[in-house]
Design a protein around this motif. Structure first.
Motif, PDB file in Angstrom:
ATOM      1  N   LEU A  89     -15.772   4.617  -7.988  1.00  0.00           N
ATOM      2  CA  LEU A  89     -15.393   4.985  -6.630  1.00  0.00           C
ATOM      3  C   LEU A  89     -16.615   5.839  -6.134  1.00  0.00           C
ATOM      4  O   LEU A  89     -16.517   6.092  -4.828  1.00  0.00           O
ATOM      5  N   PHE A  95     -15.518  -5.158   3.896  1.00  0.00           N
ATOM      6  CA  PHE A  95     -15.632  -6.555   3.819  1.00  0.00           C
ATOM      7  C   PHE A  95     -15.945  -7.273   5.166  1.00  0.00           C
ATOM      8  O   PHE A  95     -15.421  -6.634   6.247  1.00  0.00           O
ATOM      9  N   ALA A 113      -5.674   5.905  -0.028  1.00  0.00           N
ATOM     10  CA  ALA A 113      -6.440   6.147  -1.484  1.00  0.00           C
ATOM     11  C   ALA A 113      -6.706   7.498  -1.692  1.00  0.00           C
ATOM     12  O   ALA A 113      -6.492   7.871  -2.704  1.00  0.00           O
ATOM     13  N   ARG A 161     -11.750   4.045   6.272  1.00  0.00           N
ATOM     14  CA  ARG A 161     -11.165   3.985   5.157  1.00  0.00           C
ATOM     15  C   ARG A 161     -11.806   4.106   3.827  1.00  0.00           C
ATOM     16  O   ARG A 161     -11.624   4.731   2.952  1.00  0.00           O
TER      17      ARG A 161
ATOM     18  N   ALA B 222      -9.495  -5.013  -1.705  1.00  0.00           N
ATOM     19  CA  ALA B 222      -9.501  -3.855  -1.123  1.00  0.00           C
ATOM     20  C   ALA B 222      -8.956  -2.604  -1.743  1.00  0.00           C
ATOM     21  O   ALA B 222      -9.511  -1.622  -1.827  1.00  0.00           O
ATOM     22  N   ARG B 224      -8.560  -2.493  -4.872  1.00  0.00           N
ATOM     23  CA  ARG B 224      -9.547  -2.327  -6.181  1.00  0.00           C
ATOM     24  C   ARG B 224     -10.645  -1.588  -5.939  1.00  0.00           C
ATOM     25  O   ARG B 224     -10.890  -0.689  -6.526  1.00  0.00           O
ATOM     26  N   THR B 225     -11.240  -1.912  -4.678  1.00  0.00           N
ATOM     27  CA  THR B 225     -12.584  -1.020  -4.328  1.00  0.00           C
ATOM     28  C   THR B 225     -12.122   0.352  -4.021  1.00  0.00           C
ATOM     29  O   THR B 225     -12.742   1.285  -4.076  1.00  0.00           O
ATOM     30  N   LEU B 226     -10.915   0.678  -3.733  1.00  0.00           N
ATOM     31  CA  LEU B 226     -10.570   2.082  -3.256  1.00  0.00           C
ATOM     32  C   LEU B 226      -9.819   2.642  -4.507  1.00  0.00           C
ATOM     33  O   LEU B 226      -9.580   3.806  -4.462  1.00  0.00           O
TER      34      LEU B 226
END
Ligand SMILES: Nc1ncnc2c1ncn2[C@@H]1O[C@H](COP(=O)(O)OP(=O)(O)O)[C@@H](O)[C@H]1O
Ligand SMILES: [Mg+2]
Lengths: 252, 318
Positions: A89, A95, A113, A161, B222, B224-226
């Motif tokens: 994290l 992306f 998240a 985000r 996305a 997973r990266t969060l």
């Protein structure tokens, strides 16, 4: 202090060797741009860092802690899962194709998240989200679904985000490649602001203007290797390597 | 992307709505007419006095639901003459002649047909509902990286999609008791429910797997990266997005089940088809198939409409 360090990173897809002995260091506060021809392995390198791809062998250190050590066909070292998650994290990812959550509003994309992963209080997550949406210029669009946003707005939302998880380093994989030319500027603007605020960034890009203005260091990648690196002036004005020269000439 | 301009999908949607409205209106009109029973005096006035005179005390009258009257005269149990009257919209018509006969028949059959339709609809709804619930686990199981689980789920799906539903139904009701008497299922509805649920779970599992796999890989990345776990990714990101894509094929499956329920005849459960067939053989007429098919159409039109609305509701973010 190096936020990211790789040692002898190798990655192959079957027979195809995509990363060959990559030794990458990103220091705290640096903005490192990776340039290079398509298929050079730039995306694969970024995706190997945050475990979207499984490396073949090598070591990855995040924030000076050993994150993963693999030798061919066997994992030699992997951190305990709580540390693994903490280190993972520390990297935020943006992306090329945004990958926003289409069924959530802009605001919910940002708060999701922090609430579910960091177990942050809802009110606290919402405060952070409001602040970040303001920062990327989307305060007005908080309640819109991503499909109602332009490409540039979507990518800025994706940046917000990722930032909501308060990462120490941001990874960008060609963040403007999917955008119409007139929308590139607004995304690069947000990225420049972010760089100026001191965020450590590792950016794969074809935007040479951005690399020249914002990068503290530029890496040229070719055939899975870091062929040449240096300050932007050196890479763009007087590259040493022949392949770098050819690449720079072909795009300028 | 091109689904976003609503015009291309709105046309069939509107047509479906119109169809539904027409069918429901027609049904409502029929029911209203049928229930408007004329007063008893209207009936007695209509019966010819000579008929009652000749009958003397051997006269009897049967009043069916939906305002169908049957009167008969005869000695003992032998009926010498009978007349049927039907009361529609406050008027009494003689049924013995002309086109009123089929109307009276339909009204006579309707209670039994609706009884059957109730079984058909309730069996379909609970079988598909429980089947969908089971299928989520089957689909996730089949996609699991844990080989024994994924193989077991795969085998289940292979078996239930690869053998006839009729045999599965037959086996649950007649076969299981022969294997062990402890497995006897006395309730026909329960047996049919078990067979249809197991079967539709297999079909829905494939539908759900396809829907999940049609979600862009970037959504998983996305997530997973969060830092979302696999379970969180499924629950918060993937399954909510799959639902909209699931609705049309699940609706399809439901309508297939609705019609497949006619197979329960084999264990003598009285669904709509079973009722229709027994009325057909006792009345020695195939006319009963017409109202039966209309009931099927009304049911499918109604559920198509409901699923359509559901799909629309889950598409708000498009
Ligand atoms: N999942 C994959 N399976 C097989 N080959 C892949 C996969 N991903 C990338 N590659 C190959 O790896 C090479 C490097 O890809 P990539 O890292 O995407 O390059 P870049 O981002 O520099 O354009 C390319 O030849 C590509 O075809
Ligand atoms: Mg790439």
């Amino acid at each position: 202090m190096a936020l990211i360090r790789t040692e002898n990173l190798y990655k192959s897809f079957g027979e195809l060797d995509v990363l060959k002995d990559v030794n990458l260091v990103v220091e705290q506060g640096e903005v490192v741009c990776i340039i290079g021809p398509s298929g050079a392995g730039k995306s694969t390198l970024l995706r190997s860092l945050n475990q979207l791809e499984k490396i073949t062998s090598g070591k990855i250190f995040i924030d000076e802690e050993l994150f993963l050590h693999r030798e061919k066909n066997s994992t030699v070292f992997r951190t305990a899962s709580d540390i693994y998650k903490r280190l993972l994290l520390e990297m935020g990812m943006v992306f090329q194709s945004f990958n926003l959550f289409p069924h959530k509003t802009a605001f919910e994309n940002v708060t999701l998240a922090p609430i579910h992963v960091k177990k942050m209080k809802k009110s606290e997550a919402e405060e952070i989200a409001r602040e970040l949406l303001g920062k990327v210029g989307l305060a007005e669009k908080a309640d819109e679904y991503p499909s109602r946003l332009s490409g540039g707005q979507q990518q800025r939302l994706a940046i917000a985000r990722a930032l909501a998880m308060q990462p120490k380093i941001m990874l960008f994989d060609e963040p403007t490649s999917a955008l119409d030319p007139e929308l590139v500027g607004e995304v690069l603007g947000v990225m420049k602001d972010l760089a100026e605020s001191g965020m450590t960034m590792l950016v794969v890009t074809h935007e040479m203007g951005f690399a020249r203005d914002a990068a503290s260091r530029v890496i040229f990648m070719c055939d899975g290797m870091m062929t040449e690196e240096g300050i932007p002036e050196k890479i763009f004005m007087e590259p040493e390597n022949l392949r770098t020269k050819q690449f720079i000439n072909s795009i300028l | 992307m091109n689904i976003r301009d609503g015009t291309s999908i709105n046309i069939p949607r509107k047509r479906l709505l119109v169809n539904c409205v027409v069918l429901v209106a027609a049904l409502a009109a029929c029911v209203a007419l049928a229930f408007l029973k004329p007063p008893a005096s209207a009936l007695t006035e209509r019966i010819s006095p000579s008929f009652i005179e000749e009958a003397g005390d051997k006269y009897n009258e049967t009043v069916y639901d939906y305002a169908v009257f049957n009167i008969a005269r005869g000695k003992d149990l032998r009926i010498a003459a009978a007349e049927t009257y039907i009361g529609i919209a406050g008027q009494v018509f003689s049924v013995d002649t002309g086109f009123m006969r089929p109307v009276a028949d339909v009204l006579l059959w309707l209670p039994a047909l609706l009884e059957g339709a109730k079984i058909t609809v309730s069996l379909s709804i609970i079988a598909v509902f429980v089947g969908v619930f089971m299928s989520v686990f089957l689909a996730l199981g089949k996609m699991s990286k844990f080989k024994p689980l994924s193989k077991a789920c795969g085998a289940y799906i292979f078996f239930f999609r690869g053998t006839p539903l009729l045999m599965q139904l037959f086996f649950v009701y007649y076969g299981l008791p022969q294997i062990s008497s402890a497995l006897t299922i006395n309730n026909k509805f329960l047996a049919a429910f078990i067979a249809f649920t197991l079967n539709s779970a297999a079909y829905c599992a494939e539908i759900i797997r396809a829907a999940i796999q049609s979600i862009d890989k970037g959504q998983f990345e996305a997530s997973r990266t969060l830092g979302l776990t696999y379970a969180q990714t499924m629950r918060l990101i993937i399954i909510p997005q799959s639902i909209r894509r699931l609705i049309p094929p699940i609706a399809n499956e439901f309508i297939m089940v609705l019609k497949d329920v006619s197979l329960v005849s084999i264990i003598a459960l009285s669904d709509l088809t079973h009722m229709t067939r027994s009325i057909s053989s006792s009345s020695n007429s195939v006319l009963v198939y017409i109202p039966a098919m209309i009931i099927y159409l009304i049911i499918t039109a109604f559920f198509s409409f409901v699923f359509d609305r559901l799909e629309k509701r889950y598409s708000v973010y498009q």
